[in-house]
Design a protein around this motif. Structure first.
Motif, PDB file in Angstrom:
ATOM      1  N   LYS A 174       5.308   3.576  11.680  1.00 46.35           N
ATOM      2  CA  LYS A 174       4.276   3.966  12.638  1.00 46.35           C
ATOM      3  C   LYS A 174       3.016   3.105  12.485  1.00 46.35           C
ATOM      4  O   LYS A 174       2.460   2.618  13.467  1.00 46.35           O
ATOM      5  CB  LYS A 174       3.912   5.437  12.429  1.00 46.35           C
ATOM      6  CG  LYS A 174       2.975   5.993  13.462  1.00 46.35           C
ATOM      7  CD  LYS A 174       2.632   7.431  13.166  1.00 46.35           C
ATOM      8  CE  LYS A 174       3.694   8.323  13.778  1.00 46.35           C
ATOM      9  NZ  LYS A 174       3.359   9.748  13.666  1.00 46.35           N
ATOM     10  N   GLU A 175       2.570   2.893  11.240  1.00 44.54           N
ATOM     11  CA  GLU A 175       1.295   2.211  11.000  1.00 44.54           C
ATOM     12  C   GLU A 175       1.382   0.693  11.112  1.00 44.54           C
ATOM     13  O   GLU A 175       0.438   0.050  11.564  1.00 44.54           O
ATOM     14  CB  GLU A 175       0.775   2.564   9.610  1.00 44.54           C
ATOM     15  CG  GLU A 175       0.391   4.017   9.439  1.00 44.54           C
ATOM     16  CD  GLU A 175       0.082   4.377   7.995  1.00 44.54           C
ATOM     17  OE1 GLU A 175       0.134   3.480   7.117  1.00 44.54           O
ATOM     18  OE2 GLU A 175      -0.209   5.553   7.730  1.00 44.54           O
ATOM     19  N   MET A 176       2.491   0.108  10.659  1.00 44.87           N
ATOM     20  CA  MET A 176       2.550  -1.358  10.552  1.00 44.87           C
ATOM     21  C   MET A 176       3.105  -2.048  11.791  1.00 44.87           C
ATOM     22  O   MET A 176       2.989  -3.267  11.908  1.00 44.87           O
ATOM     23  CB  MET A 176       3.398  -1.754   9.338  1.00 44.87           C
ATOM     24  CG  MET A 176       2.791  -1.344   8.008  1.00 44.87           C
ATOM     25  SD  MET A 176       1.187  -2.109   7.682  1.00 44.87           S
ATOM     26  CE  MET A 176       1.655  -3.807   7.440  1.00 44.87           C
ATOM     27  N   ASN A 177       3.723  -1.316  12.706  1.00 45.54           N
ATOM     28  CA  ASN A 177       4.274  -1.946  13.905  1.00 45.54           C
ATOM     29  C   ASN A 177       3.136  -2.495  14.766  1.00 45.54           C
ATOM     30  O   ASN A 177       2.243  -1.766  15.163  1.00 45.54           O
ATOM     31  CB  ASN A 177       5.102  -0.938  14.699  1.00 45.54           C
ATOM     32  CG  ASN A 177       5.977  -1.610  15.729  1.00 45.54           C
ATOM     33  OD1 ASN A 177       6.255  -2.802  15.644  1.00 45.54           O
ATOM     34  ND2 ASN A 177       6.412  -0.854  16.707  1.00 45.54           N
TER      35      ASN A 177
ATOM     36  N   LYS B  24       0.813  -1.222   0.000  1.00 48.24           N
ATOM     37  CA  LYS B  24       0.000   0.000   0.000  1.00 48.24           C
ATOM     38  C   LYS B  24       0.843   1.267   0.000  1.00 48.24           C
ATOM     39  O   LYS B  24       0.343   2.338  -0.291  1.00 48.24           O
ATOM     40  CB  LYS B  24      -0.953   0.001   1.193  1.00 48.24           C
ATOM     41  CG  LYS B  24      -0.277   0.055   2.545  1.00 48.24           C
ATOM     42  CD  LYS B  24      -1.329  -0.002   3.636  1.00 48.24           C
ATOM     43  CE  LYS B  24      -0.704   0.022   5.009  1.00 48.24           C
ATOM     44  NZ  LYS B  24      -1.710  -0.037   6.045  1.00 48.24           N
ATOM     45  N   TYR B  25       2.137   1.149   0.284  1.00 50.12           N
ATOM     46  CA  TYR B  25       3.031   2.305   0.253  1.00 50.12           C
ATOM     47  C   TYR B  25       3.581   2.455  -1.165  1.00 50.12           C
ATOM     48  O   TYR B  25       4.100   1.502  -1.740  1.00 50.12           O
ATOM     49  CB  TYR B  25       4.153   2.141   1.279  1.00 50.12           C
ATOM     50  CG  TYR B  25       3.596   2.018   2.672  1.00 50.12           C
ATOM     51  CD1 TYR B  25       3.111   3.127   3.348  1.00 50.12           C
ATOM     52  CD2 TYR B  25       3.499   0.782   3.301  1.00 50.12           C
ATOM     53  CE1 TYR B  25       2.565   3.014   4.608  1.00 50.12           C
ATOM     54  CE2 TYR B  25       2.964   0.654   4.558  1.00 50.12           C
ATOM     55  CZ  TYR B  25       2.487   1.774   5.201  1.00 50.12           C
ATOM     56  OH  TYR B  25       1.935   1.658   6.456  1.00 50.12           O
TER      57      TYR B  25
ATOM     58  N   ASP C 187       7.278   7.456   3.289  1.00 54.19           N
ATOM     59  CA  ASP C 187       6.643   6.139   3.344  1.00 54.19           C
ATOM     60  C   ASP C 187       7.278   5.279   4.434  1.00 54.19           C
ATOM     61  O   ASP C 187       6.590   4.532   5.128  1.00 54.19           O
ATOM     62  CB  ASP C 187       6.765   5.422   1.996  1.00 54.19           C
ATOM     63  CG  ASP C 187       5.752   5.919   0.983  1.00 54.19           C
ATOM     64  OD1 ASP C 187       4.827   6.656   1.371  1.00 54.19           O
ATOM     65  OD2 ASP C 187       5.890   5.564  -0.212  1.00 54.19           O
TER      66      ASP C 187
ATOM     67  N   LYS D 124       0.906  -4.665  13.678  1.00 56.55           N
ATOM     68  CA  LYS D 124      -0.166  -5.174  12.813  1.00 56.55           C
ATOM     69  C   LYS D 124       0.092  -6.642  12.490  1.00 56.55           C
ATOM     70  O   LYS D 124       1.234  -7.100  12.453  1.00 56.55           O
ATOM     71  CB  LYS D 124      -0.237  -4.393  11.500  1.00 56.55           C
ATOM     72  CG  LYS D 124      -0.555  -2.938  11.676  1.00 56.55           C
ATOM     73  CD  LYS D 124      -1.993  -2.739  12.059  1.00 56.55           C
ATOM     74  CE  LYS D 124      -2.255  -1.245  12.128  1.00 56.55           C
ATOM     75  NZ  LYS D 124      -3.496  -0.921  12.714  1.00 56.55           N
TER      76      LYS D 124
ATOM     77  N   ARG E 270       5.893   6.468   7.780  1.00 60.27           N
ATOM     78  CA  ARG E 270       4.495   6.047   7.921  1.00 60.27           C
ATOM     79  C   ARG E 270       4.391   4.546   8.163  1.00 60.27           C
ATOM     80  O   ARG E 270       3.606   4.090   8.995  1.00 60.27           O
ATOM     81  CB  ARG E 270       3.696   6.440   6.683  1.00 60.27           C
ATOM     82  CG  ARG E 270       3.192   7.856   6.731  1.00 60.27           C
ATOM     83  CD  ARG E 270       2.074   8.198   5.768  1.00 60.27           C
ATOM     84  NE  ARG E 270       1.714   7.248   4.756  1.00 60.27           N
ATOM     85  CZ  ARG E 270       2.183   7.237   3.507  1.00 60.27           C
ATOM     86  NH1 ARG E 270       3.072   8.123   3.131  1.00 60.27           N
ATOM     87  NH2 ARG E 270       1.767   6.354   2.644  1.00 60.27           N
ATOM     88  N   ALA E 271       5.181   3.757   7.426  1.00 62.18           N
ATOM     89  CA  ALA E 271       5.143   2.302   7.583  1.00 62.18           C
ATOM     90  C   ALA E 271       5.600   1.897   8.984  1.00 62.18           C
ATOM     91  O   ALA E 271       4.999   1.009   9.600  1.00 62.18           O
ATOM     92  CB  ALA E 271       6.009   1.636   6.529  1.00 62.18           C
TER      93      ALA E 271
END
Length: 153
Positions: free
Chosen positions: A101-104, A64-65, A95, A106, A98-99
């Motif tokens: 921050k967002e994916m840790n 998605k990035y 990216d 998940k 953001r990755a």
């Protein structure tokens, strides 16, 4: 009003072309697996992956990035099973942030993943050239302590 030309085809990403040498445990070798990774990328270490996780699973999670380039799950050489970690390559710093921050935390596969900045460049051996074995002294010049009774003929 200024007209902006449409974007052309994406430019190819420059791969690491020069040989990359590694040094660990007193051994030095050329790591051929790094040759197909992009040069000057932002690389993420992805830990706590399940044994069912594959390169495709990891790639789908980070696709998605927009600057996503490559994902690889490290596998055991003999069994072919996942070792539980992998790497993701992104070309843009935004990216990357953001990755991280967002994916840790998940779920990738059936386990939540842990992300860290990859430190693969610090593990490279910066000396150039092939491995050279150290020169050993001739047998008769070595100092040694005899163990046990010496046998003379």
């Amino acid at each position: 009003a200024r007209s902006v030309p449409p974007p052309g085809p994406p430019q190819p990403v420059k791969k690491i072309g020069k040989p990359v040498f590694r040094n660990a445990g007193g051994d030095r070798w050329e790591d051929k697996s790094l040759a197909d990774w992009p040069e000057n990328d932002y690389r993420i270490f992805v830990g706590d992956l399940g044994t069912e996780c594959t390169d495709e699973t990891l790639a789908r999670a980070f696709a998605k990035y927009s600057s996503f380039q490559k994902a690889r799950v490290v596998k055991d050489r003999h069994s072919g099973k996942s070792k539980g970690f992998g790497f993701v390559s992104l070309m843009d710093g935004g990216d990357y942030a953001r990755a991280m921050k967002e994916m840790n935390g998940k779920y990738v596969g059936n386990r939540p993943c842990k992300l860290r900045k990859s430190d693969w460049t610090t593990r490279n051996d910066t000396r150039s050239g092939p491995k050279v074995a150290p020169r050993r002294k001739p047998l008769d010049k070595r100092r040694h302590i005899p163990i046990g009774p010496s046998i003379k003929r």
